[in-house]
Scaffold this motif. Structure first.
Motif: not given
Length: 567
Positions: A517-522, A524-529
């Motif tokens: 779950k933590e890996r999936a959440k991270s 989703q939140e990591e979107r490069p500029a």
């Protein structure tokens, strides 16, 4: 220096009665006052003094000389024959017997003794003095509190004391035990140090029963379970030596140093085979070698301890475990804190290491399967002892608390499935009984004031030998509550192990779910500029504006508070 003072008195004054008379007081000594002495002293005012109205006692210690015993033998031969009769001649003895049997005195003596003997035999047949009236009742050892008492202490007879590195019990009974003596600290070994190890008789602690003379100090020693006269010893230089006690103190055969271990040989175990001559060894050089003691020029097989499945060893072996019911499987405890589960009959050398269990922060000094539940095994290392299940590789199912001192060795009880023993660097022996309590040891004994290096329990489960840093081997006898299996104990231990294994599996699966779950959440939140198409310089300028805007708002808030305070 002895101080001798002789008191003399006339013989006529011995036992003479004391006569007391009245007389006036008289001055014996008159010391005049010297005022000049006052300058050397300071007057104490007030002055306090204490008086204890109790008799003065003195304490004395007496050390008696050790009483040494020796074994003597007597050979009885046939006697009582007349001088003209040779006992070795059958015809002469038969002729003399017939002559005596025809004598009337002999016949009368036999008739008199026969009546007495017949009466005694009838008495013995009427009452069995050795009958056990309550033999069919099961003994309940749980009523007796757990305890252990010291039976004997076997001391290293050399002037320079060495450590008791390993102990092995005589296979047939608890009559003898072999002890390997060595100094594992290389820089502490003095020149000309004695290399002998000894076999002790349990009932004779003053003198060794036999001396073993290796070419290098012994680090481990092991009796052959099929032949009690044969034993092998692992030496400090990595060689394996083989003794037959019927042929003297010198080893019968020693492995070639070029084909032996390059580090001290820490563990040796005999294998279950038809010949009873096969064994395998391990060392910190990262090898496991199989030997046949009938031909020790070179090992029969070799295994490299490498998790990467390469040709160079990456792990050093400290301990071994072998269960006769699983002849192809064995386990190796390493100095890196990892336990390797291996299969000797794997198709390829790379597949011999089947699994690994990691949970210790230091070397695994002891490794043993439970005699009643081979699937569960005990490991001792760093400050804890851990119980593992082969079905669970991520973590142990049970473990002891972290002790203040380092653990050095441990073993299961061969008589009770819930009892195991651990030794510590502070000289304590801990007895753990999971039927009694699990968080603390059931019994802790301060065996000595120095480190306990090794321990070994006898097959009956009632005698335990502990070896110390200075070479003293203490023999302990355990109480019945620790050496006899309790009612329904095996079923209860099965439930404990299954419950803890199930609990660890649930915790492990829960931990994996949380990590996913933590890996999936991270992700989703990591979107490069770069994916969002924004210019990095614009982001920096926007962040700078937001920062200064926040600072201005904080200033305005502070000024408003100050004005409100002035009003």
């Amino acid at each position: 220096m002895e101080i001798v003072y002789v008191y003399t008195k006339k013989r006529e004054e011995f036992g003479r009665q004391c006569n007391f008379t009245d007389r006036t007081a008289e001055s014996l000594v008159d010391i005049p006052v010297d005022d000049s002495l006052k300058e050397s002293f300071i007057e104490r005012n007030p002055c306090e003094s204490a008086i204890q109205c109790a008799p003065e006692m003195s304490e004395h210690e007496v050390n008696t000389e050790r009483f040494e015993t020796q074994s003597r033998g007597i050979n009885h031969v046939e006697g009582g024959w007349p001088k003209d009769i040779n006992p070795a001649e059958v015809e002469q003895t038969m002729r003399f017997r017939k002559k005596v049997e025809k004598d009337e005195v002999y016949i009368q003596a036999i008739q008199q003794l026969g009546s007495v003997m017949e009466h005694t035999i009838k008495q013995n047949n009427a009452v069995d003095i050795y009958e056990e009236y309550f033999d069919d009742m099961a003994e309940d050892g749980s009523v007796e509190p757990p305890s252990a008492k010291t039976i004997n202490v076997f001391r290293d007879p050399n002037d320079y004391k060495r450590s008791a590195a390993n102990i092995s019990w005589y296979p047939d009974n608890a009559q003898k035990l072999a002890v390997a003596y060595s100094i594992l600290e290389f820089q502490r070994s003095p020149p000309g140090m004695c290399m002998d190890s000894y076999i002790w008789d349990v009932e004779s602690p003053n003198k060794p029963d036999m001396t073993l003379k290796p070419i290098s100090p012994l680090v481990c020693i092991e009796y052959n379970p099929k032949d009690p006269h044969c034993l092998v010893g692992g030496q400090y230089n990595g060689q394996l030596a083989f003794w037959d006690t019927r042929k003297g103190s010198q080893p019968i055969e020693v492995s070639a140093i070029s084909n032996s271990h390059s580090d001290p040989l820490y563990k040796c175990i005999f294998l279950t085979s038809k010949t009873g001559t096969e064994c395998f060894t391990t060392s910190t050089d990262g090898q496991v070698l199989w030997w046949d003691i009938r031909k020790m020029a070179e090992p029969t097989e070799t295994l490299i301890l490498d998790l990467a499945k390469g040709d160079k060893p990456t792990l050093g072996g400290i301990s071994l475990e072998y269960e006769s019911t699983m002849p192809t499987k064995f386990m190796v405890g390493t100095e890196q804190g990892i336990v390797l589960s291996c299969n000797r009959k794997a198709k390829t050398p790379a597949d011999r290491i089947v699994a690994n269990f990691s949970g210790h922060y230091g070397p695994v000094y002891a490794l043993q399967r439970n005699p009643f539940f081979p699937k569960n095994f005990l490991t001792v290392g760093d400050w804890t002892a851990r119980i593992w299940s082969e079905d669970l590789r991520e973590s142990s199912i049970m473990w002891t608390k972290f002790h203040r001192s380092y653990l050095t060795d441990g073993c299961w009880s061969p008589a009770r499935p819930a009892v195991f023993f651990t030794s510590r660097m502070d000289g304590c022996l801990d007895v753990w009984d999971y039927m009694f309590k699990q968080n603390d040891p059931t019994l802790s004994l301060q065996v000595c004031d120095e480190a306990l290096n090794c321990l070994r329990i006898q097959d009956s489960g009632s005698l335990l030998a502990c070896g110390s840093h200075s070479g003293n081997v203490t023999l302990l006898e355990l109480s019945q509550s620790l050496s006899q299996q309790q009612r329904n104990e095996k079923a209860s231990v099965t439930q404990i192990f299954e419950r803890e294994t199930k609990r660890e599996k649930i915790l492990e699966s829960r931990y994996r779910e949380m990590k996913l779950k933590e890996r999936a959440k991270s992700q989703q939140e990591e979107r490069p500029a770069e994916e969002e198409g924004e210019d990095p310089e614009e982001l920096v300028s926007e962040a700078d504006k937001n920062f200064w805007f926040t600072v201005e708002q904080e200033k305005i808030g502070i000024e408003k508070k100050e004005k409100a305070a002035e009003q």
